[in-house]
Each structure stands twice: as C-alpha cells, then as structure tokens.
Write a protein that holds these residues in place. Structure first.
Motif, PDB file in Angstrom:
ATOM      1  N   PHE A 158      25.151  78.806  -8.655  1.00 21.94           N
ATOM      2  CA  PHE A 158      24.488  78.308  -9.862  1.00 21.94           C
ATOM      3  C   PHE A 158      23.034  77.997  -9.567  1.00 21.94           C
ATOM      4  CE2 PHE A 158      26.543  74.619  -7.845  1.00 21.94           C
ATOM      5  CZ  PHE A 158      25.474  73.756  -7.680  1.00 21.94           C
ATOM      6  N   ALA A 159      22.279  77.837 -10.627  1.00 21.27           N
ATOM      7  CA  ALA A 159      20.884  77.408 -10.507  1.00 21.27           C
ATOM      8  C   ALA A 159      20.574  76.613 -11.764  1.00 21.27           C
ATOM      9  CB  ALA A 159      19.969  78.614 -10.403  1.00 21.27           C
ATOM     10  N   LEU A 160      19.786  75.556 -11.624  1.00 19.29           N
ATOM     11  CA  LEU A 160      19.447  74.771 -12.816  1.00 19.29           C
ATOM     12  C   LEU A 160      18.072  74.158 -12.675  1.00 19.29           C
ATOM     13  CD1 LEU A 160      21.327  71.364 -12.852  1.00 19.29           C
ATOM     14  CD2 LEU A 160      21.462  72.908 -10.941  1.00 19.29           C
ATOM     15  N   THR A 161      17.384  74.105 -13.819  1.00 18.00           N
ATOM     16  CA  THR A 161      16.081  73.450 -13.825  1.00 18.00           C
ATOM     17  C   THR A 161      16.297  71.946 -13.999  1.00 18.00           C
ATOM     18  OG1 THR A 161      15.899  73.763 -16.198  1.00 18.00           O
ATOM     19  CG2 THR A 161      14.900  75.459 -14.817  1.00 18.00           C
ATOM     20  N   ARG A 162      15.264  71.158 -13.690  1.00 13.93           N
ATOM     21  CA  ARG A 162      15.318  69.689 -13.806  1.00 13.93           C
ATOM     22  C   ARG A 162      16.637  69.119 -13.286  1.00 13.93           C
ATOM     23  NH1 ARG A 162      13.486  67.694 -19.111  1.00 13.93           N
ATOM     24  NH2 ARG A 162      11.467  68.543 -19.541  1.00 13.93           N
ATOM     25  N   PRO A 163      17.012  69.429 -12.048  1.00 16.46           N
ATOM     26  CA  PRO A 163      18.336  68.985 -11.570  1.00 16.46           C
ATOM     27  C   PRO A 163      18.392  67.479 -11.387  1.00 16.46           C
ATOM     28  CG  PRO A 163      17.038  69.910  -9.769  1.00 16.46           C
ATOM     29  CD  PRO A 163      16.232  70.108 -11.013  1.00 16.46           C
ATOM     30  N   THR A 164      19.500  66.899 -11.743  1.00 15.66           N
ATOM     31  CA  THR A 164      19.765  65.495 -11.416  1.00 15.66           C
ATOM     32  C   THR A 164      20.991  65.503 -10.499  1.00 15.66           C
ATOM     33  OG1 THR A 164      21.254  65.287 -13.282  1.00 15.66           O
ATOM     34  CG2 THR A 164      18.956  64.622 -13.650  1.00 15.66           C
ATOM     35  N   PRO A 165      21.194  64.449  -9.711  1.00 16.38           N
ATOM     36  CA  PRO A 165      22.380  64.419  -8.860  1.00 16.38           C
ATOM     37  C   PRO A 165      23.664  64.617  -9.667  1.00 16.38           C
ATOM     38  CG  PRO A 165      20.848  62.692  -8.215  1.00 16.38           C
ATOM     39  CD  PRO A 165      20.295  63.309  -9.460  1.00 16.38           C
ATOM     40  N   ALA A 166      23.727  64.019 -10.872  1.00 16.38           N
ATOM     41  CA  ALA A 166      24.951  64.128 -11.675  1.00 16.38           C
ATOM     42  C   ALA A 166      25.181  65.575 -12.129  1.00 16.38           C
ATOM     43  CB  ALA A 166      24.866  63.202 -12.877  1.00 16.38           C
ATOM     44  N   ALA A 167      24.094  66.237 -12.573  1.00 20.52           N
ATOM     45  CA  ALA A 167      24.236  67.624 -13.044  1.00 20.52           C
ATOM     46  C   ALA A 167      24.651  68.538 -11.883  1.00 20.52           C
ATOM     47  CB  ALA A 167      22.920  68.092 -13.663  1.00 20.52           C
ATOM     48  N   ARG A 168      24.065  68.286 -10.701  1.00 19.68           N
ATOM     49  CA  ARG A 168      24.430  69.100  -9.521  1.00 19.68           C
ATOM     50  C   ARG A 168      25.886  68.872  -9.147  1.00 19.68           C
ATOM     51  NH1 ARG A 168      20.169  68.658  -4.704  1.00 19.68           N
ATOM     52  NH2 ARG A 168      22.166  68.476  -3.675  1.00 19.68           N
ATOM     53  N   ALA A 211      28.324  67.937 -11.038  1.00 15.12           N
ATOM     54  CA  ALA A 211      29.242  68.537 -12.020  1.00 15.12           C
ATOM     55  C   ALA A 211      29.418  70.025 -11.725  1.00 15.12           C
ATOM     56  CB  ALA A 211      28.679  68.329 -13.426  1.00 15.12           C
ATOM     57  N   LEU A 212      28.317  70.712 -11.378  1.00 15.41           N
ATOM     58  CA  LEU A 212      28.428  72.142 -11.075  1.00 15.41           C
ATOM     59  C   LEU A 212      29.150  72.370  -9.747  1.00 15.41           C
ATOM     60  CD1 LEU A 212      24.943  73.141 -12.396  1.00 15.41           C
ATOM     61  CD2 LEU A 212      27.076  74.244 -13.079  1.00 15.41           C
ATOM     62  N   MET A 213      28.845  71.514  -8.761  1.00 18.39           N
ATOM     63  CA  MET A 213      29.515  71.645  -7.457  1.00 18.39           C
ATOM     64  C   MET A 213      31.033  71.535  -7.635  1.00 18.39           C
ATOM     65  SD  MET A 213      27.688  72.153  -4.767  1.00 18.39           S
ATOM     66  CE  MET A 213      28.678  71.495  -3.434  1.00 18.39           C
ATOM     67  N   ALA A 214      31.456  70.641  -8.564  1.00 21.14           N
ATOM     68  CA  ALA A 214      32.893  70.426  -8.772  1.00 21.14           C
ATOM     69  C   ALA A 214      33.557  71.675  -9.352  1.00 21.14           C
ATOM     70  CB  ALA A 214      33.116  69.227  -9.685  1.00 21.14           C
ATOM     71  N   GLN A 215      32.743  72.505 -10.053  1.00 20.93           N
ATOM     72  CA  GLN A 215      33.315  73.720 -10.652  1.00 20.93           C
ATOM     73  C   GLN A 215      33.285  74.911  -9.697  1.00 20.93           C
ATOM     74  OE1 GLN A 215      31.099  74.519 -14.235  1.00 20.93           O
ATOM     75  NE2 GLN A 215      31.423  72.476 -15.028  1.00 20.93           N
ATOM     76  N   LEU A 216      32.563  74.759  -8.570  1.00 21.16           N
ATOM     77  CA  LEU A 216      32.368  75.883  -7.657  1.00 21.16           C
ATOM     78  C   LEU A 216      33.707  76.395  -7.137  1.00 21.16           C
ATOM     79  CD1 LEU A 216      29.673  77.120  -6.811  1.00 21.16           C
ATOM     80  CD2 LEU A 216      29.795  75.788  -4.695  1.00 21.16           C
ATOM     81  N   ASP A 217      33.836  77.717  -7.080  1.00 14.38           N
ATOM     82  CA  ASP A 217      35.064  78.393  -6.617  1.00 14.38           C
ATOM     83  C   ASP A 217      36.257  78.148  -7.546  1.00 14.38           C
ATOM     84  OD1 ASP A 217      33.695  79.465  -4.462  1.00 14.38           O
ATOM     85  OD2 ASP A 217      34.100  77.723  -3.208  1.00 14.38           O
ATOM     86  N   ARG A 218      35.997  77.660  -8.757  1.00 12.01           N
ATOM     87  CA  ARG A 218      37.077  77.524  -9.758  1.00 12.01           C
ATOM     88  C   ARG A 218      36.840  78.545 -10.870  1.00 12.01           C
ATOM     89  NH1 ARG A 218      37.677  71.419  -9.797  1.00 12.01           N
ATOM     90  NH2 ARG A 218      38.464  71.118  -7.690  1.00 12.01           N
ATOM     91  N   VAL A 219      37.918  78.846 -11.581  1.00 13.80           N
ATOM     92  CA  VAL A 219      37.776  79.759 -12.716  1.00 13.80           C
ATOM     93  C   VAL A 219      37.057  79.006 -13.837  1.00 13.80           C
ATOM     94  CG1 VAL A 219      39.020  81.084 -14.468  1.00 13.80           C
ATOM     95  CG2 VAL A 219      39.851  81.043 -12.102  1.00 13.80           C
ATOM     96  N   VAL A 220      35.927  79.560 -14.294  1.00 12.15           N
ATOM     97  CA  VAL A 220      35.175  78.906 -15.371  1.00 12.15           C
ATOM     98  C   VAL A 220      35.071  79.802 -16.599  1.00 12.15           C
ATOM     99  CG1 VAL A 220      33.797  77.411 -13.892  1.00 12.15           C
ATOM    100  CG2 VAL A 220      32.976  79.720 -14.397  1.00 12.15           C
TER     101      VAL A 220
END
Ligand SMILES: Cc1cc2nc3c(=O)[nH]c(=O)nc-3n(C[C@H](O)[C@H](O)[C@H](O)COP(=O)(O)OP(=O)(O)OC[C@H]3O[C@@H](n4cnc5c(N)ncnc54)[C@H](O)[C@@H]3O)c2cc1C
Length: 406
Positions: free
Chosen positions: A382-392, A394-403
C-alpha cells in the motif's frame, strides 16, 4: 563503566561474549536493547568509522534546516561507551572472520568472540558513468558524505543547480530539501515520474503537485557520462543522457539505491544473496553468527527479504537482543518506509518484486490511499499520502488478507 580505552591486548570470548561489528543505527539499537535486558554482560562494538551517533535519515532533510554535519551528530563513541557501559573500538576495520575458531581479524589484531553480530550496513550504489567527472558524483549515505556535499555547496557561494540521479525515496527527499534551501534541482529518472517503482501514478502526481512552487524538474532518462564543464574552480559537470541529450549542473548526486555490505561475510563462507542471509531469528550461516540492519537479508516462507529502514532495524534489534539473552524471538516484519517530504509525506509498503496484481485507489479521510491487491484479492502492499500512525496501522492489519473479491 567501561570506555573505549579499556581493551585487553588480545581480547577473547571471555572478555567479550558478544561482539557487534558496526556503529550505525542497527549496532547501537542492539547495544541499547541488550543493555535493557542485561546490565552487565560485556559488549564490544568494533567499527571502521568513528562510532559517531547520528540519525542517518536526517541526511536528506538537513540542508534546508541549516544543519551541518557536526550538528547532526548527537554523541561520540566515548560518550556512547560510557552511557551504555560498553567497549567501542572505533577506526577499526574487520578484515576477516574465522567462524570455526570464533575469531575476527581486525586492523588492530585478532579478537575472539562468543557470539558475533554483523551490522555492516549498506553502501550507496554508484552509477557506471564514462567521463572525467564520473568520480565527482557524490553519494550522501553517511555523515562524511553530507559534510562533503555541504563543502561543495559552500565553495560555490551561490544557489546551485543540482542534478540528482534517481527519483526514489532518497532522491525525492534530497530534491525537496535542496529546493527548499534555495537550490535548483533536476531529478534524472528513467521512469517518467518520481517514486515510479513504489507508488501508482496518482501518488507521484500528488507529489509533483505539492512541489509546484519549488524549482524541481524531472528529466526522463539515465546518465551515461559525466564530463567536467566550465571553469575548473566552479566544478561544473555536463551529464550525457541515454537519449543523446545533455544536462549541465553544478553538482551531481547519485540516489540510485544501496547495496548491502556482504563481502566480509561472503569471504568468511557465510551464505549471501543481496544481503547476508539470515533466518527469522537473525542467525547467519555459521554457529553464533548473526546479522542485523541493512546488511541482512531474511529467508522466509515468502522468499528472501531485505528489511531496510529504521523501524525494521529497531524491531530486529529488539528481537535479536531477546534471542541473544536466551529467549529465541523471531523478527517481526516492519516493512513501511516514509517519504519525509514536508509538503507531501507518503508512506509506502511496497509489494514484493514480481507480485502480480493492480493498484486500487481510494480517497479516505482527506488522504489518497493506494492498495496493491494481487490476483487473488489479497492486499500485498500500500501507499498513502499524509500518513498517520493510525492509518498505517489499519492498512498493516489488512496486509496479506483478502480485501477484494478477485
Ligand atoms: C539519505 C538517507 C535517508 C534515509 N531515510 C530513511 C528514512 O526516512 N526512514 C528510514 O527508515 N530509513 C531511512 N534511511 C535508511 C536508514 O538510514 C538505514 O536503514 C539505517 O541507517 C541502516 O543502519 P545500519 O546500522 O544497518 O547501517 P550503517 O548505518 O550503514 O552502518 C554500518 C556500520 O558498519 C560499519 N562497517 C561496515 N563494514 C565494516 C567492517 N568491515 N569493519 C568494521 N565496521 C564496518 C560502518 O563503519 C558503519 O558503522 C535512509 C538512508 C539514507 C542514506
């Protein structure tokens, strides 16, 4: 407390059960983590450089802030030895490892070890250029390189035109920093856009938009030659590009990636690929030898993985300290790197090279979010602009999962 002066004539494993080679962020992170777990075990840190502590990521953010090399350094080797209660041998290069005898050869003589941790880092890749100015191309991957850059800019005495080879994370950070410091920048990049290897086009565009008011141009192409141009005292360089065009600059900086330092390990018979191959616990291919930080390449079920970056080396240092203190602990993955652009920060978790899939774009909470979803609908990056720890997170938690439904 031990200091750098107290080194026995021929140190043995009894003197120093743990020897760390290197004094970068990985080596010091490990020394700190070990000290949290064991206040007394003697630790020896052997390093080719001066052992100065500094945050390497600041090298690409320091110019506009007016920080010179001295101000980037936060502590010297003697101070660190005293604070951590360790022994440091600065200006000492390790030249060989006898893994059977548990001895390293150094420019100060042999040293025995109980367990050995290689934290040798990575060196900047240099472009293969023709021409008499090929060796004038700078690479700022350590404090001395930054000091040289400052010296060259100061000697010019006016705003410079800087050509930066490579528009990856480091190249883009240097570009914004130089421009914010009043210099003009041309990024020379084979792809048509910055961060092309890491993010989809809309995020590159967001960065270019944020740079609109800055004197930064992106020139598609690769440099093939660098020749001296202009008066000798001004040090100008004419770059020749692979499309036949030329580009004149006062100074050329290479930012085309780095190569893990593996020669020492390879010569010692340890398994190496891009980095020194280690298992999930940081163990290299000989008893009692470990590797950590930018020099290490992890073997996992998913293949071999370099884990560059500060968050990754800190996670690895925490795990390795536990392992060395008798609690075998696997290294956690910490794959996110962030473009430290004050105007347009972008966090990137790049998919493994060769992963098939596509980027899916979304606009969430005022930020652009790009998800790299593989052919089976699994989130692989993933990649995101204006990253916050919470937004990162949330994406890390989805990594390697079916989305997504494939
Ligand atoms: C310009 C720049 C910007 C960066 N920005 C970021 C960022 O924003 N975020 C991020 O997470 N990461 C960033 N990084 C990467 C990050 O700085 C590195 O991942 C990290 O500093 C690596 O630390 P290390 O200790 O593994 O290696 P190094 O810092 O390379 O240390 C290696 C050490 O080993 C010693 N050594 C090597 N060979 C020998 C030998 N034979 N004998 C004795 N000693 C030896 C060297 O002297 C040195 O002390 C950036 C890097 C650069 C260059």
């Amino acid at each position: 407390m031990m200091t750098i002066q107290h080194v026995p004539a021929r140190p043995s494993a009894r003197d120093f059960p743990i020897v760390i080679v290197g004094a970068g962020m990985a080596a010091y992170a490990l020394a700190r983590e070990l000290r949290k777990r064991d206040r007394d075990i003697p630790l020896l840190l052997v390093t080719a450089d001066a052992g100065t502590v500094y945050a390497k990521p600041m090298l690409s953010n320091a110019l506009a802030a007016g920080r010179d090399a001295e101000r980037l350094a936060s502590a010297g080797a003697a101070e660190m030895a005293a604070v951590l209660g360790i022994t440091i041998l600065p200006h000492t290069r390790v030249t060989g490892i006898d893994t059977a005898a548990h001895v390293i050869d150094t420019t100060q003589g042999p040293i025995g070890y109980g367990r050995l941790v290689l934290a040798l880092g990575a060196g900047a890749r240099r472009p293969q250029l023709q021409g008499d100015a090929a060796h004038d191309v700078l690479a700022v991957d350590h404090l001395e390189g930054y000091a040289l850059l400052r010296q060259r800019l100061d000697a010019l005495g006016r705003p410079a035109h800087v050509a930066i080879l490579g528009a990856g994370l480091a190249g883009c950070e240097f570009a914004e920093d130089f421009a914010a410091a009043g210099h003009r920048v041309t990024l020379v990049e084979p792809a048509r856009r910055p961060l092309a290897q890491l993010v989809p086009p809309p995020l590159s565009l967001a960065l270019l938009r944020a740079w609109r008011a800055l004197p930064i141009a992106v020139r598609q192409g690769s440099a093939v030659a660098a020749r001296r141009a202009g008066a000798a005292d001004t040090g100008g360089v004419r770059l020749q590009l692979d499309d036949g065009g030329t580009l004149d600059a006062d100074l050329v900086l290479a930012a085309i990636g780095s190569r893990p330092n593996v020669a020492l390990a390879r010569e010692a018979g340890l398994a190496t690929a891009r980095g020194i191959l280690v298992d999930g616990y940081g163990r290299a291919g000989a008893p009692d030898v470990y590797a950590l930080g930018d020099c290490a390449e992890y073997e996992s079920g998913a293949g071999q993985l370099l884990r560059p970056g500060v968050a990754a080396l800190q996670a690895a240092a925490r795990a390795l300290a536990a392992t060395l203190c008798g609690m075998p602990t696997p290294v956690e993955d910490e794959p996110v790197l962030t473009l430290k652009s004050p105007l347009c920060p972008i966090a990137v978790c790049a998919p493994a090279p060769g992963t098939h899939g596509e980027w899916q774009l979304a606009h969430e909470d005022q930020r652009s979010v790009a998800r790299f979803v593989d052919d089976g609908g699994v989130l692989r990056g993933f990649a995101l602009t204006r990253p916050t720890p919470a937004a990162r997170r949330a994406l890390m938690a989805q990594l390697d999962r079916v989305v997504a439904v494939a």
